[in-house]
Design a protein around this motif. Structure first.
Motif, PDB file in Angstrom:
ATOM      1  N   LYS A  48       0.862  -1.187   0.000  1.00  0.00           N
ATOM      2  CA  LYS A  48       0.000   0.000   0.000  1.00  0.00           C
ATOM      3  C   LYS A  48       0.896   1.233   0.000  1.00  0.00           C
ATOM      4  O   LYS A  48       1.812   1.349   0.809  1.00  0.00           O
ATOM      5  CB  LYS A  48      -0.900  -0.013   1.230  1.00  0.00           C
ATOM      6  N   ARG A  71      -6.454  -1.153 -13.736  1.00  0.00           N
ATOM      7  CA  ARG A  71      -7.730  -1.323 -13.035  1.00  0.00           C
ATOM      8  C   ARG A  71      -7.675  -2.275 -11.863  1.00  0.00           C
ATOM      9  O   ARG A  71      -8.633  -2.417 -11.132  1.00  0.00           O
ATOM     10  CB  ARG A  71      -8.780  -1.820 -14.044  1.00  0.00           C
ATOM     11  N   ALA A  76      -6.284  -2.394  -8.935  1.00  0.00           N
ATOM     12  CA  ALA A  76      -5.757  -1.865  -7.684  1.00  0.00           C
ATOM     13  C   ALA A  76      -6.912  -1.213  -6.939  1.00  0.00           C
ATOM     14  O   ALA A  76      -7.950  -0.930  -7.515  1.00  0.00           O
ATOM     15  CB  ALA A  76      -4.654  -0.851  -7.963  1.00  0.00           C
ATOM     16  N   SER A  77      -6.711  -0.979  -5.645  1.00  0.00           N
ATOM     17  CA  SER A  77      -7.709  -0.254  -4.862  1.00  0.00           C
ATOM     18  C   SER A  77      -7.198   1.151  -4.608  1.00  0.00           C
ATOM     19  O   SER A  77      -6.054   1.330  -4.196  1.00  0.00           O
ATOM     20  CB  SER A  77      -7.961  -0.957  -3.532  1.00  0.00           C
ATOM     21  N   ILE A  78      -8.070   2.120  -4.824  1.00  0.00           N
ATOM     22  CA  ILE A  78      -7.672   3.521  -4.782  1.00  0.00           C
ATOM     23  C   ILE A  78      -8.576   4.300  -3.847  1.00  0.00           C
ATOM     24  O   ILE A  78      -9.797   4.161  -3.912  1.00  0.00           O
ATOM     25  CB  ILE A  78      -7.788   4.132  -6.205  1.00  0.00           C
ATOM     26  N   ASN A  79      -8.000   5.096  -2.982  1.00  0.00           N
ATOM     27  CA  ASN A  79      -8.758   6.085  -2.213  1.00  0.00           C
ATOM     28  C   ASN A  79      -8.128   7.432  -2.498  1.00  0.00           C
ATOM     29  O   ASN A  79      -7.033   7.720  -2.007  1.00  0.00           O
ATOM     30  CB  ASN A  79      -8.704   5.767  -0.720  1.00  0.00           C
ATOM     31  N   TYR A  83      -4.316   6.952  -1.781  1.00  0.00           N
ATOM     32  CA  TYR A  83      -3.775   5.680  -1.303  1.00  0.00           C
ATOM     33  C   TYR A  83      -3.931   4.682  -2.437  1.00  0.00           C
ATOM     34  O   TYR A  83      -4.969   4.648  -3.106  1.00  0.00           O
ATOM     35  CB  TYR A  83      -4.574   5.170  -0.096  1.00  0.00           C
ATOM     36  N   GLN A  85      -3.372   0.594  -3.327  1.00  0.00           N
ATOM     37  CA  GLN A  85      -3.030  -0.742  -2.848  1.00  0.00           C
ATOM     38  C   GLN A  85      -3.123  -1.738  -3.981  1.00  0.00           C
ATOM     39  O   GLN A  85      -4.100  -1.754  -4.730  1.00  0.00           O
ATOM     40  CB  GLN A  85      -3.988  -1.150  -1.755  1.00  0.00           C
ATOM     41  N   ARG A 129     -13.471   5.477 -12.336  1.00  0.00           N
ATOM     42  CA  ARG A 129     -13.300   4.774 -11.068  1.00  0.00           C
ATOM     43  C   ARG A 129     -14.051   3.426 -11.088  1.00  0.00           C
ATOM     44  O   ARG A 129     -13.762   2.546 -10.288  1.00  0.00           O
ATOM     45  CB  ARG A 129     -13.790   5.633  -9.886  1.00  0.00           C
ATOM     46  N   ARG A 160     -14.120   0.145 -12.365  1.00  0.00           N
ATOM     47  CA  ARG A 160     -12.974  -0.543 -12.964  1.00  0.00           C
ATOM     48  C   ARG A 160     -13.351  -1.708 -13.869  1.00  0.00           C
ATOM     49  O   ARG A 160     -12.492  -2.294 -14.514  1.00  0.00           O
ATOM     50  CB  ARG A 160     -12.067  -1.050 -11.838  1.00  0.00           C
ATOM     51  N   MET A 179      -3.521  -7.603   6.649  1.00  0.00           N
ATOM     52  CA  MET A 179      -2.934  -6.274   6.484  1.00  0.00           C
ATOM     53  C   MET A 179      -4.004  -5.252   6.823  1.00  0.00           C
ATOM     54  O   MET A 179      -5.131  -5.345   6.327  1.00  0.00           O
ATOM     55  CB  MET A 179      -2.470  -6.095   5.044  1.00  0.00           C
ATOM     56  N   SER A 239      -9.664  10.583   1.364  1.00  0.00           N
ATOM     57  CA  SER A 239     -10.656  11.114   0.433  1.00  0.00           C
ATOM     58  C   SER A 239     -11.285  12.392   0.956  1.00  0.00           C
ATOM     59  O   SER A 239     -11.559  13.318   0.207  1.00  0.00           O
ATOM     60  CB  SER A 239     -11.763  10.086   0.193  1.00  0.00           C
ATOM     61  N   GLU A 292     -11.536  -1.948   0.948  1.00  0.00           N
ATOM     62  CA  GLU A 292     -10.627  -2.700   0.069  1.00  0.00           C
ATOM     63  C   GLU A 292      -9.172  -2.623   0.552  1.00  0.00           C
ATOM     64  O   GLU A 292      -8.343  -3.427   0.138  1.00  0.00           O
ATOM     65  CB  GLU A 292     -10.700  -2.162  -1.367  1.00  0.00           C
TER      66      GLU A 292
END
Lengths: 316, 316, 316, 316
Positions: free
Chosen positions: A96, A113, A115-118, A215, A217, B111, B113, D50, D63, D91
């Motif tokens: 992360k 696409r 990945a996890s995004i914030n 962020y 991950q 966003r 995905r 994690m 965010s 996530e």
């Protein structure tokens, strides 16, 4: 780059040690939370990880059962997995990151696409007055050979003119942004009698070199795929700068996987069927092989010769 | 919105009929290729589709084998699948759209995905001088209750001031963009002695209300998920306008699925465990139920009363 | 393989032509709905498709804008996209298949996560008495060199013994399955006084060579990835038989993409960094290059020589 | 369930403590590596994690920027995120499990495509003689109301008959498996003059209640989605047993998220548009509302009354 408050938060996070039964990678612990500067106003930092080289090996051994334990050491197994694109053990490791980057870079970044995004929300909060301006030496001409690349640097004075335009636009647009929000840079209301335009509307005037943060991950396999594409000469310089910084973190976290990545992904080259056949003709014969006659396009032929310059006069 | 050339291309595509053995949905054929205008300078158009209500039913019946054929008609089966979130038959239908939208809208759009995207590349080609400017009545204040929403419209003169700022920024930034590219709006070189800055660099000065375009392909289940979130009062008005336009295309393409979507997704509400228990107390008792005492947060309590105003004095 | 009813359904589907404005690929239309037999009791058939070579080119040109139209013809553009792994235009084409295969094959198949699947449910319906039994010549020894492969065929009598075991197990397990379900092969209740065990329980006694069936929808890029791995000598023979059948359908549907796939994916080979350096030494020098000294593992060295046998005595 | 060797490995893993700067959840540490028995011969154990509740909150605050810090405490923010299905912060937390389960359970499990799986390979290694046999009280009739469910338990003697069939099939098939492999249960060659059939072929005779094992890694949001579907009365009992065991691990790892999951996902109910309108009529009126006349299907009407039995005579 960081306010005193933010630096204190980082220091506090780095000072907080606790006991765990999980896999620990000391070199990754050493890197945790500390930002690596990228593009002057940007950064990337590792903020969590799960697993490591050891866990990848363990995951692979679930599949192989008792069969493999004796035969290969860990490094060899990781190289075998990488060479044969056995991706699932690499998916078991996760990292992360916290990233600050210009919007035009994130638009390339988020095309990945898996990945996890914030991300910081410009509907919810006000964007800070932080922009990316290239160093003068990074301002370059449109490439004449590559439609989506850049060529030589601009002369110093021309570069300064470009920078002046970029700075002027960023400043004026940000001023207008604040004007619509009816606030000053410190966040104070300017004129209580005037309306505050919705943040989600006001932000539309900001240029794509404004900085955002997020962020991110991603599992190790998808991360390596990202790095192969983005830590590459074909990628735009700005995203490559981030990919290069992430690579140094990957090297610390999973050194054996990093080495295998370099040998089998980053430095590897794919030879097409026609290229292989042409190469076999080169190796077999004594004359000169005409690559285009052998089925390669002009561009492919040039790429093969660039890859194997020792072919010399044996192919053209 | 379209040049003569583009309109001719659309007309030609619409004129080209051929024979197929695949499922054909006449109302979708009727809509194919024609752009629906969105936000003045934007559009969305259906450019391909696969399957329809019929194929969804067929896909479901593979799972059920012979068992179901007699019991339920197609409409009933589609409603059953939707109600119980049996998503895989809906995944069998696919649609492809061509969209022109401002960058800040695509940032929300992408966003999601689980779609395939081919977007216009500003590294490869020059962006056109097309921007989104809201209609005066769509320029609104920051909402006081919703941190990520907008409230009332601005007074007309204040709205005009905002528009003037947006227009000024767009115009000046675009002028600077062309200046860096050393070309005029028609694409001609302005001064052959000056360098052409790389497109991937010059574009960084453009604001996020510049228009881009992309092909977007997505299966029906993921599309409905997108529409539930984006054709919704909580979504930003600008992306909602696109979602609403897409909904009209979905209705033509898969009318039974559309109806089930409306009943079981769009107009449905999720009642939490605490809300259900409170509602049962309301139905059982004769006094007034205190919703917060029953475990609902203040906001949830207000939402439940807004959802079921006929509760009247029986809950507070 | 098919009952009269099923054959009539297929004939009816093939007889149903309609008009469409969408891209039509005549060779794909020609193949639609007709099952290709695989492994005696299995099949694969194309039941829908969207797009084709033409749509892939169109999708790529959205990204490139006006820039590319003149420079490259369609075939060249598809080859360029494939060579450089520009995957998104290939994602725009989609195919849907109907497959009947043994459970152990589907377990390998469904590890590919980027597809939509609707499978026959053994909780909902009774599985038919259809099993996969290898042809005698396909019954082979465990490979001595490859831990997950097979070697030479068994002698005829030993193969017959294996087949007898497989047949005995399948028959007896299926008899027990029906006994638990208290029904005969025609689906009639055997003894109305006995209980019917839940289908979801009874099915647990069936071996993994029992046949199941499913709809499988996947975009072209993910399909090619599947085919590269499964239409390959390292894949188990049984799934390879399905992949080979699907390849013939892909060739009919998207002939230019198929050709590029063959040249740039199926017949291509990845040369690692160390292998490339060793090869350059071979091309440059006059002596013999020691591949293991150059950093290749024993297995890699053998693979390089197998790939380029014309290296002859110049490497070992 | 475990051999002495395996138990020693677990003990060693649990004894290995190290220092980390990452988020540590003591209750998760306490659970690490220890298998929870499921279905007698199966198990599930947490082998890595994690993040935790704390990291979810942190991710959300990226965010929201500075905006939210003061307003809501962590528990409230997690409940808000869950209620509004803001999935991306969830996530950011990831867990890795080691599972042993029968093949027919894994076939349902792996339909969830958003996880990383490393499964024991029956091409590479020999499957052990471990099968799932239900307890007599879990052997049930086919449900008469639910086509994919089970009803009452069988009488004891009938259940024993079923078990006898399952045991006979498993034993005989496994004996034949070993016979084809020409080895005994200890792995010794039986007859050196006979061939060893390839493992990938021999395994095809094993029934789907044979045990397999796998590593399973999934982010928290996708895990909760899995648990909502599989720790549910509609799921087959056998997979539900695994989901229930995993839920106890989730509760220890992320207690606040677990509580929000229970309230807003597990115990929540979705009321359709027609059901909401009918409910409003019930709350508003004094007579009896005819639910089917109000647009609900017979089944939906029954479900609404079962959900809110206090409606009593006001709806039918």
């Amino acid at each position: 780059m960081f306010s005193t408050d933010q630096q204190s938060e980082i220091d506090a996070a780095r000072a907080g040690w606790a006991q765990t039964r999980r896999t620990v990678v000391p070199a990754a612990e050493d890197a945790l939370y500390t930002p690596l500067p990228v593009l002057e106003t940007g950064f990337v930092r590792l903020i969590d990880y799960m697993g490591g080289d050891e866990g990848i090996v363990q995951g692979a051994r679930v599949s192989y059962g008792k069969g493999t334990r004796s035969t290969s050491d860990d490094r060899g197994l990781i190289r075998y997995l990488m060479r044969n694109r056995h991706t699932s053990p690499f998916e078991l490791a996760v990292a992360k990151f916290h990233v600050r980057a210009p919007i035009f870079v994130t638009r390339q970044w988020f095309r990945h696409r898996t990945a996890s995004i914030n991300e910081y929300s410009a509907r919810y909060s006000v964007l800070e007055k932080e922009f990316y301006f290239p160093r003068p030496e990074d301002i370059a001409r449109q490439s004449s050979s590559n439609k989506q690349g850049r060529g030589d640097s601009l002369p110093a004075d021309a570069a300064e003119q470009v920078l002046a335009l970029l700075r002027e636009d960023a400043t004026r647009c940000y001023d207008h942004y604040l004007e619509m929000l009816n606030q000053d840079e410190a966040g104070n209301v300017v004129d209580p009698t005037r309306p505050v335009v919705a943040r989600e509307l006001a932000r539309m005037t900001l240029p794509v070199n404004v900085m955002t943060q997020f962020y991110w991950q991603i599992n190790l396999w998808n991360l390596l795929h990202f790095l192969r594409l983005r830590a590459d000469a074909h990628a735009q310089y700005e995203i490559r700068a981030y990919a290069d910084a992430i690579l140094t973190l990957v090297e610390r976290w999973v050194p054996q996987t990093f080495e295998a990545f370099r040998d089998y992904m980053q430095e590897a080259a794919l030879l097409s069927g026609p290229a292989l056949r042409a190469l076999r003709a080169v190796l077999a014969g004594d004359g000169t092989v005409d690559l285009q006659a052998a089925g390669l396009s002009k561009r492919e032929a040039a790429e093969l010769i660039a890859l194997l310059p020792e072919i010399g006069s044996r192919a053209r």
